[in-house]
Design an enzyme around this catalytic site. Structure first.
Site, PDB file in Angstrom:
ATOM      1  N   ARG A   1       0.863  -1.175   0.000  1.00 20.60           N
ATOM      2  CA  ARG A   1       0.000   0.000   0.000  1.00 20.60           C
ATOM      3  C   ARG A   1       0.902   1.229   0.000  1.00 20.60           C
ATOM      4  NH1 ARG A   1      -2.486   3.071   3.880  1.00 20.60           N
ATOM      5  NH2 ARG A   1      -4.503   3.939   3.291  1.00 20.60           N
TER       6      ARG A   1
ATOM      7  N   GLY B   1      12.525  39.636 -18.798  1.00 23.23           N
ATOM      8  CA  GLY B   1      11.433  40.132 -19.645  1.00 23.23           C
ATOM      9  C   GLY B   1      11.051  39.121 -20.700  1.00 23.23           C
TER      10      GLY B   1
ATOM     11  N   GLU C   1      -6.311  15.430  -9.643  1.00 24.77           N
ATOM     12  CA  GLU C   1      -5.879  14.202  -8.990  1.00 24.77           C
ATOM     13  C   GLU C   1      -5.674  14.388  -7.504  1.00 24.77           C
ATOM     14  OE1 GLU C   1      -4.800  10.963 -12.049  1.00 24.77           O
ATOM     15  OE2 GLU C   1      -4.513  10.916  -9.904  1.00 24.77           O
TER      16      GLU C   1
END
Lengths: 415, 235
Positions: free
Chosen positions: A343, A372, A395
């Site tokens: 897990r 810039g 997500e």
């Protein structure tokens, strides 16, 4: 005596912590420094494709917002898509680690293109983890026969983070379910051949989230499925994001994943496998920011030196490099953990949260280094800033990830 | 058609790498440097695989000479569509001095052993720019050659080759068996797709030593020094 007691206390605490650390590192046999030959070859193909074909095409897709189907088709032909599909359905059965390597390379090219491709994995994941043989053969098999897209249909206008708050209803009528509701921000919404849909099957408000929802596979051409207009977003503009209306859509009961009430767990379980690739995508964007900024810093001169030779700039680059390397290690750990069969929720959330944050930081810093020029659309970095933002949102938002991480962390600590 | 094609693939320093000369000026730095298949060899493999897809040849065999690492280059050829590979083991000092004469002797011996009908090579390697191996191989075998090929067409048992020469394009017709060397515009090499990379792992690579082929790889050349040009384009 009291002093000695304190010392002993402190030593024993330190010993405990060291033992915990040792136990932790002894289980680590992931070699982050050396990929296998096959992984290197896969990475090479993805890198070549991204740099030679995605990078040059990305600016015009960003301007026009046109769906990058030619690039997606090419990626499909090269086998860079749908890697997770099991071999008995015509796929390559790749692990999450290998998929992440490919995703990072594609994202380097353009995260809009990569998200369109990744949405396939997200849509397929519930079928891969929870589909029966017939469903897998039917819906995953067709993805390997032609370049088709699919989508993960969960978010609604009124419920994003609060998945349990979705209102789309599925009512059983004979051998079918009739679905009514409204989904929003569905990636590939207008291009998908089929959707993974999460809908509420138990109307009782007291019913717990783990029993109230059901996962369905819905063919996109089912009467009543109405994709909305393509949304015009800040970044990843070539990715197709839409609202979808479901009006009396009939789904055969064969298209239920596992069974009524199992949907929430399936929808959430998919994330453990798809968050590492999303983190990998954010890392790819950050890597691009770092490379573009470095190249520019070694070309642009100011006050008689290349700007890379000024510490203010080189320190910015150093911090970008730190973040990219750590984000990479984080997603690789998360991917490896789930490939080992463990897990990985804790690691997946950490990877996604961190990578999303640093992608934004690195993109901003890249624009800063370009000065810039960075603000201008003729240079590639302003696109990176616009593309990066969504990594802190989709997500699982940055905030939701922190919720998950704190819950996992406190849970471990209490044991 | 039952033709067998031998394709030579050379492992060279990647074209994008900035070359550095070793401090002792005996050669260039190769340790830790990215290597890949010679671009002209990629074009050669592509042409051979195309012929197989058109069913004009039956088998494509990729050949490389060098140490263990050249197997990566052979694997790339297999991933592009070659059927099997042959690794001619040459290492150490022999590999450092390996040049077109020895390689062409190896190819000539392999062509006879494997009963090849066609040899396709890249026109030259990007590390030594010799542009000799194809021509020497044809001479050793007494086979016709179509070098600098920008178009190759198989017509019955003859080969029509369009060659890029200084004055323009020259079209010749040669008998098989023959040697062809690939030039830049012959084709655009395909990517190795991920499924093909995985399939390539199952394809066979046989190992063979030059001595087994009766070839002596000792060099008649001695490199005196290698140094970087002070300024490109100026004598």
């Amino acid at each position: 005596l009291f002093f000695i007691y304190c010392c002993i206390e402190r030593i024993s605490w330190r010993l405990q912590k060291t033992k915990a650390l040792l136990d932790h590192t002894n289980t680590l046999s992931l070699n982050l420094t050396e990929l296998t030959d096959q992984q290197k070859e896969f990475q090479e193909v993805a890198r070549k494709f991204a740099r030679e074909e995605i990078v040059p095409a990305a600016p015009s897709y960003d301007k026009s917002g046109e769906y990058p189907f030619p690039l997606i088709k090419r990626a499909w032909e090269l086998g860079l898509m749908n890697g997770h599909i099991p071999e008995d359905c015509g796929g390559m059965g790749l692990g999450i680690f290998d998929a992440c390597l490919i995703t990072e390379e594609l994202a380097f090219g353009c995260t809009g293109v990569q998200t369109a491709i990744e949405a396939n994995s997200l849509g397929q994941m519930p079928v891969i983890i929870a589909g029966n043989d017939a469903q897998k053969k039917k819906y995953l098999g067709r993805m390997t026969e032609e370049p088709l897209m699919c989508a993960y249909c969960v978010t609604e206008p009124g419920a994003g983070s609060d998945v349990a708050g979705i209102k789309t209803r599925a009512v059983k009528k004979g051998d079918e379910y009739v679905v009514n509701g409204q989904k929003m921000w569905i990636t590939n919404g207008g291009k998908a051949n089929w959707y993974f849909l999460l809908a509420r099957t138990d109307p009782d408000p007291k019913c717990s989230a783990s029993k109230a929802f059901t996962g369905f596979i819905v063919e996109a051409d089912t009467p009543g499925v109405q994709p909305g207009r393509k949304e015009l977003n800040m970044g990843q503009r070539c990715s197709d994001t839409r609202g979808i209306t479901f009006e009396d859509v009939r789904i055969p009961k064969e298209n239920v994943l596992i069974g009524e009430g199992a949907g929430f767990k399936i929808a959430m379980g998919a994330f453990d496998k798809t968050r590492p690739p999303v983190a990998a995508g954010a890392t790819g964007l950050a890597q691009r920011a770092l490379e573009e900024a470095t190249k520019y810093a070694l070309e642009r001169k100011t006050f008689g030196k290349f700007i890379a030779e000024h510490q203010a700039v080189s320190f910015l680059l150093a911090e970008m490099a730190m973040k990219v390397e750590l984000a990479r290690m984080a997603y690789q750990r998360a991917a490896w953990e789930v490939d080992q069969g463990r897990r990985n929720t804790y690691y997946a959330s950490i990877a996604k949260a961190y990578a999303g944050d640093i992608a934004n930081q690195c993109a901003t810093d890249a624009v800063q280094i370009f000065g810039g020029n960075g603000f201008n659309s003729e240079y590639p970095v302003e696109k990176l800033m616009r593309d990066a933002k969504i990594y802190q949102i989709y997500e699982g938002t940055a905030q939701i990830q922190r919720l998950i991480i704190s819950r996992e962390h406190l849970g471990k600590f209490k044991q | 058609m039952s033709a067998r094609v031998l394709v030579g693939v050379k492992r060279v320093i990647d074209y994008a790498v900035k070359i550095r000369v070793k401090p002792d000026r005996t050669g260039v730095v190769t340790d830790g440097v990215k290597h890949s298949m010679n671009p002209f060899c990629e074009i050669a493999v592509e042409e051979a695989v195309k012929l197989k897809e058109k069913k004009l040849v039956k088998e494509v065999v990729a050949v490389s000479c060098g140490p263990q690492q050249v197997q990566e280059t052979i694997r790339t050829a297999l991933a592009m569509g070659a059927d099997r590979g042959i690794h001619v083991e040459v290492s150490g000092k022999d590999y450092e001095t390996l040049g077109p004469l020895q390689v062409s002797k190896i190819f000539a011996a392999l062509a006879k052993k494997e009963q090849a009908d066609l040899i396709i090579l890249g026109k030259q390697a990007i590390d030594d720019d010799c542009n000799q191996t194809g021509q020497m191989t044809a001479a050793l075998l007494d086979w016709p050659q179509g070098t600098f090929a920008s178009e190759v067409t198989l017509e019955a048992d003859k080969l029509k080759v369009v060659r890029e020469i200084d004055g323009g394009l020259e079209t010749i017709k040669i008998n098989l068996p023959a040697v062809v060397t690939a030039d830049l515009r012959l084709n655009t090499p395909r990517y190795a797709t991920l499924p093909n990379i995985m399939k390539a792992k199952k394809k066979k690579i046989t190992n063979v030593k030059p001595a087994d082929l009766g070839v002596d790889v000792s060099s008649r050349l001695e490199v005196l020094k290698v140094e970087k040009l002070k300024e490109a384009g100026r004598i």
